[in-house]
Design an enzyme around this catalytic site. Structure first.
Site, short mmCIF file in Angstrom:
data_model
loop_
_atom_site.label_atom_id
_atom_site.label_comp_id
_atom_site.label_asym_id
_atom_site.label_seq_id
_atom_site.Cartn_x
_atom_site.Cartn_y
_atom_site.Cartn_z
N GLN A 1 0.86 -1.19 0.00
CA GLN A 1 0.00 0.00 0.00
C GLN A 1 0.89 1.24 0.00
O GLN A 1 1.65 1.46 0.96
CB GLN A 1 -0.88 -0.02 1.26
CG GLN A 1 -1.78 1.17 1.44
CD GLN A 1 -2.31 1.26 2.87
OE1 GLN A 1 -1.76 0.66 3.77
NE2 GLN A 1 -3.36 2.02 3.07
N GLY A 2 0.82 2.05 -1.05
CA GLY A 2 1.61 3.28 -1.14
C GLY A 2 0.74 4.48 -0.88
O GLY A 2 0.37 5.21 -1.82
N SER B 1 1.13 6.50 2.56
CA SER B 1 1.90 7.45 3.37
C SER B 1 3.10 8.00 2.62
O SER B 1 3.72 7.32 1.81
CB SER B 1 2.41 6.77 4.65
OG SER B 1 1.36 6.19 5.35
N SER C 1 4.56 -1.46 4.01
CA SER C 1 4.77 -2.84 4.44
C SER C 1 4.76 -3.76 3.23
O SER C 1 3.95 -3.57 2.31
CB SER C 1 3.65 -3.27 5.40
OG SER C 1 3.52 -2.35 6.45
N GLU D 1 -9.41 -1.61 5.87
CA GLU D 1 -8.19 -1.83 6.64
C GLU D 1 -8.53 -2.05 8.12
O GLU D 1 -7.99 -2.93 8.76
CB GLU D 1 -7.27 -0.61 6.49
CG GLU D 1 -5.98 -0.73 7.29
CD GLU D 1 -5.00 0.41 7.00
OE1 GLU D 1 -5.45 1.48 6.56
OE2 GLU D 1 -3.81 0.20 7.21
N GLU E 1 -4.55 8.65 18.46
CA GLU E 1 -5.17 9.98 18.55
C GLU E 1 -6.19 10.17 17.40
O GLU E 1 -7.29 10.66 17.61
CB GLU E 1 -4.10 11.08 18.48
CG GLU E 1 -3.19 11.16 19.69
CD GLU E 1 -2.14 10.06 19.72
OE1 GLU E 1 -1.86 9.46 18.66
OE2 GLU E 1 -1.61 9.79 20.81
C1 LIG Z 1 4.29 -0.86 11.35
C2 LIG Z 1 3.75 0.14 10.38
C3 LIG Z 1 3.32 -0.26 9.12
C4 LIG Z 1 2.85 0.68 8.19
N1 LIG Z 1 2.48 0.25 6.95
C5 LIG Z 1 2.07 1.16 6.02
C6 LIG Z 1 1.77 0.76 4.68
O1 LIG Z 1 1.88 -0.43 4.33
N2 LIG Z 1 1.41 1.71 3.78
C7 LIG Z 1 1.28 3.02 4.12
O2 LIG Z 1 0.90 3.81 3.26
N3 LIG Z 1 1.56 3.45 5.38
C8 LIG Z 1 1.96 2.54 6.33
N4 LIG Z 1 2.27 2.95 7.61
C9 LIG Z 1 2.24 4.39 7.91
C10 LIG Z 1 1.11 4.82 8.83
O3 LIG Z 1 -0.11 4.81 8.15
C11 LIG Z 1 1.46 6.22 9.36
O4 LIG Z 1 2.62 6.08 10.15
C12 LIG Z 1 0.35 6.81 10.19
O5 LIG Z 1 -0.75 7.11 9.39
C13 LIG Z 1 0.80 8.08 10.95
O6 LIG Z 1 1.35 8.99 10.07
P1 LIG Z 1 2.78 9.66 10.39
O7 LIG Z 1 3.74 8.54 10.74
O8 LIG Z 1 3.13 10.54 9.26
O9 LIG Z 1 2.57 10.50 11.71
P2 LIG Z 1 1.88 11.95 11.80
O10 LIG Z 1 0.63 11.94 11.03
O11 LIG Z 1 2.91 12.97 11.45
O12 LIG Z 1 1.53 12.02 13.34
C14 LIG Z 1 2.49 12.42 14.35
C15 LIG Z 1 1.76 12.51 15.68
O13 LIG Z 1 0.74 13.53 15.61
C16 LIG Z 1 -0.54 12.98 15.99
N5 LIG Z 1 -1.61 13.59 15.18
C17 LIG Z 1 -1.62 13.75 13.83
N6 LIG Z 1 -2.80 14.32 13.44
C18 LIG Z 1 -3.54 14.51 14.58
C19 LIG Z 1 -4.85 15.04 14.83
N7 LIG Z 1 -5.63 15.49 13.84
N8 LIG Z 1 -5.30 15.06 16.12
C20 LIG Z 1 -4.51 14.58 17.14
N9 LIG Z 1 -3.25 14.08 16.94
C21 LIG Z 1 -2.79 14.04 15.69
C22 LIG Z 1 -0.41 11.50 15.71
O14 LIG Z 1 -1.33 10.74 16.49
C23 LIG Z 1 1.04 11.21 16.06
O15 LIG Z 1 1.17 11.00 17.45
C24 LIG Z 1 2.76 2.04 8.56
C25 LIG Z 1 3.17 2.45 9.83
C26 LIG Z 1 3.67 1.52 10.75
C27 LIG Z 1 4.10 1.98 12.10
#
Ligand SMILES: Cc1cc2nc3c(=O)[nH]c(=O)nc-3n(C[C@H](O)[C@H](O)[C@H](O)COP(=O)(O)OP(=O)(O)OC[C@H]3O[C@@H](n4cnc5c(N)ncnc54)[C@H](O)[C@@H]3O)c2cc1C
Length: 364
Positions: free
Chosen positions: A113-114, A116, A148, A231, A347
Site C-alpha cells: 500500500q503506497g 503514506s 509494508s 483496513e 489519537e
Molecule cells: C508498522 C507500520 C506499518 C505501516 N504500513 C504502512 C503501509 O503499508 N502503507 C502506508 O501507506 N503506510 C503505512 N504505515 C504508515 C502509517 O499509516 C502512518 O505512520 C500513520 O498514518 C501516521 O502517520 P505519520 O507517521 O506521518 O505521523 P503523523 O501523522 O505525522 O503524526 C504524528 C503525531 O501527531 C498525531 N496527530 C496527527 N494528526 C492529529 C490530529 N488530527 N489530532 C490529534 N493528533 C494528531 C499522531 O497521532 C502522532 O502521534 C505504517 C506504519 C507503521 C508503524
C-alpha cells in the site's frame, strides 16, 4: 444476534481446528498461504467467480479467530486480502477483477500500500506524489514511506495527485502500480524490533498503463476511503483472537512468577475483562457487516482497543520478568509500539470515534 455458533458454524469450526492441528507450519511464506487457499480458508466472503467461497462473514470471523488462537502465521497477502482486493471489488472494472483477485487469494501476487509519504501520514490528503496523465498512460514521480511488504510486492495500490493545482481531498488519483516497472526503487527500513518489514518507495518517471486506473481521474479520495474502511473494519476478529492468546500467556506468566501478588492479580484480571469487552465490540461490528456488507466506523474502536491494550499488557509482562527478555515478551513490547501508529494512530482513531460514532462536532 445469537452469539453461539449455529450447527453449520460449529461444524466448520471443528473441521478448521482439526485442519490447523494437522497442518500448522513453523514459518509464514507463500507455501503456507497457498495451502490455506487450497483448503478453502482464504477469501471466504469473496465471490466464487474470483476464487472465493461466497460464504457469510461469520465464517470469515471463525477463520480469523481460530488462526489467532493457535498463533498460525498469517497469509502473506495481508494488504491484498484486507485492502487491495476489497477496493478492486468495489471500484474495479471487470477486467481488473479477473486479472487480480484470484492471484491475491492464492498468494501468487503480493501487494503493498503506497499511501503514506514523508509529509502525509495521518493527514493523508497531503499526498504530493505526482501523477501526470498522458494519452495512453500515467507517469508517476514521488516518494512513499512505511510501505509494508513493498520489498516482496508485485503490485502497489498508490494514491497520488493528478491535479497539481488542487488542494487536500480533490485532485487525487488511485493507481495500481507494477512494482517491477522501470523507475520503482524499494529501500527497506529497519524497525525497532530489528526487522525490516516496511520500506521507502521511490518513483521516478514510472509509466503506468491507463487500464491500471482504479475509479476516476481525480476521484482517488473516495477509492482510498474504501481501502481505509476495510483496513480497520475486517481486522477485529483477528485482533480479538490474538489478544485472547496474549492474555492466556500473561496468565501463565503470572502463575509462574507472581501468583501471590495481589496488585498484579488485579491488573491481570482487568486485562481479561477488557478482552471480553473487545470481543463484544467485535460481535457488534460483525452484526453490522452482515447486515450492510460494509465495515462501519466501529472497526476503529476495535483497532484502538486492541493496540492500546496489547501495549499495556506487554509492559505488565516485562514488569513481571523484571526487565529480563525471555525472547517473547521483549519482542512483543517493541512490536506493539508500531500497532498504535499503523492503520491510524490512537489519537486519530479517537477523533474518528468522537465524530462518526458519537456524533460530536469535528475537531478541526
Ligand atoms: C508498522 C507500520 C506499518 C505501516 N504500513 C504502512 C503501509 O503499508 N502503507 C502506508 O501507506 N503506510 C503505512 N504505515 C504508515 C502509517 O499509516 C502512518 O505512520 C500513520 O498514518 C501516521 O502517520 P505519520 O507517521 O506521518 O505521523 P503523523 O501523522 O505525522 O503524526 C504524528 C503525531 O501527531 C498525531 N496527530 C496527527 N494528526 C492529529 C490530529 N488530527 N489530532 C490529534 N493528533 C494528531 C499522531 O497521532 C502522532 O502521534 C505504517 C506504519 C507503521 C508503524
Amino acid at each position: 444476534m445469537d452469539l453461539r455458533d449455529s450447527p453449520d458454524e460449529a461444524a466448520f469450526r471443528t473441521e478448521l481446528r482439526d485442519w490447523l492441528a494437522a497442518n500448522l507450519p513453523a514459518e509464514p511464506g507463500r507455501e503456507w498461504s497457498r495451502k490455506l487457499y487450497d483448503a478453502g480458508y482464504v477469501g471466504l466472503t469473496w465471490p466464487q467467480e474470483y476464487g472465493g467461497q461466497g460464504a457469510p462473514y461469520s465464517n470469515q470471523a471463525i477463520v480469523l479467530e481460530e488462526m489467532a488462537r493457535v498463533q498460525a502465521p498469517q497469509h502473506l497477502g495481508v494488504i491484498g486480502l484486507g485492502m487491495a482486493g476489497p477496493t478492486i471489488m468495489a471500484h474495479g472494472t471487470d477486467e481488473q477483477k479477473s486479472r487480480y483477485l484470484a492471484n491475491i487469494l492464492s498468494a501468487e501476487e503480493i501487494w503493498c500500500q503506497g499511501f503514506s509519504e514523508p509529509g502525509a501520514g495521518s493527514d493523508l490528503a497531503g499526498v504530493r506524489t505526482r501523477i501526470e496523465a498522458r494519452d495512453d498512460m500515467f507517469v508517476v514521480n514521488g516518494q512513499k514511506v512505511w510501505s509494508s511488504f513493498a520489498h516482496i510486492a508485485d503490485f502497489c495500490i498508490l494514491l497520488g495527485r493528478s491535479d497539481p493545482d488542487s488542494e487536500k481531498h480533490s485532485g487525487l488519483t488511485y493507481l495500481i502500480v507494477d512494482m517491477k516497472a522501470p523507475g520503482v526503487e524499494v529501500r527497506p527500513l529497519r524497525q525497532i524490533t530489528g526487522e525490516a518489514e516496511f520500506n521507502e518507495i521511490f518513483l521516478s518517471d514510472v509509466e503506468v498503463p491507463r487500464e491500471n486506473l482504479l475509479g476516476e481521474i481525480g476521484g482517488g479520495w473516495q477509492v482510498a476511503m474504501t481501502t481505509l474502511l476495510h483496513e480497520r473494519g475486517t481486522l477485529g476478529f483477528a485482533l480479538g483472537g490474538a489478544l485472547e492468546a496474549q492474555v492466556g500467556r500473561l496468565v501463565e506468566l503470572t502463575k509462574e512468577r507472581r501468583r501471590d501478588d495481589p496488585l498484579i492479580r488485579d491488573r491481570v484480571a482487568t486485562e481479561w475483562i477488557e478482552l471480553q469487552a473487545l470481543k463484544f465490540t467485535n460481535y457488534r461490528s460483525l452484526t453490522k457487516l452482515m447486515q450492510t456488507g460494509i465495515p462501519g466506523p466501529e472497526g476503529s474502536v476495535s483497532k484502538l482497543h486492541w493496540s492500546e491494550q496489547n501495549q499495556r499488557l506487554t509492559k505488565l509482562a516485562m514488569e513481571m520478568l523484571d526487565g529480563e527478555d525471555d525472547g517473547y515478551w521483549g519482542y512483543q513490547q517493541l512490536r506493539s509500539r508500531g500497532n498504535t501508529i499503523e492503520a491510524g494512530t490512537s489519537e486519530v482513531l479517537r477523533n474518528i470515534i468522537a465524530e462518526r460514532v458519537l456524533g460530536l462536532p469535528r475537531s478541526r
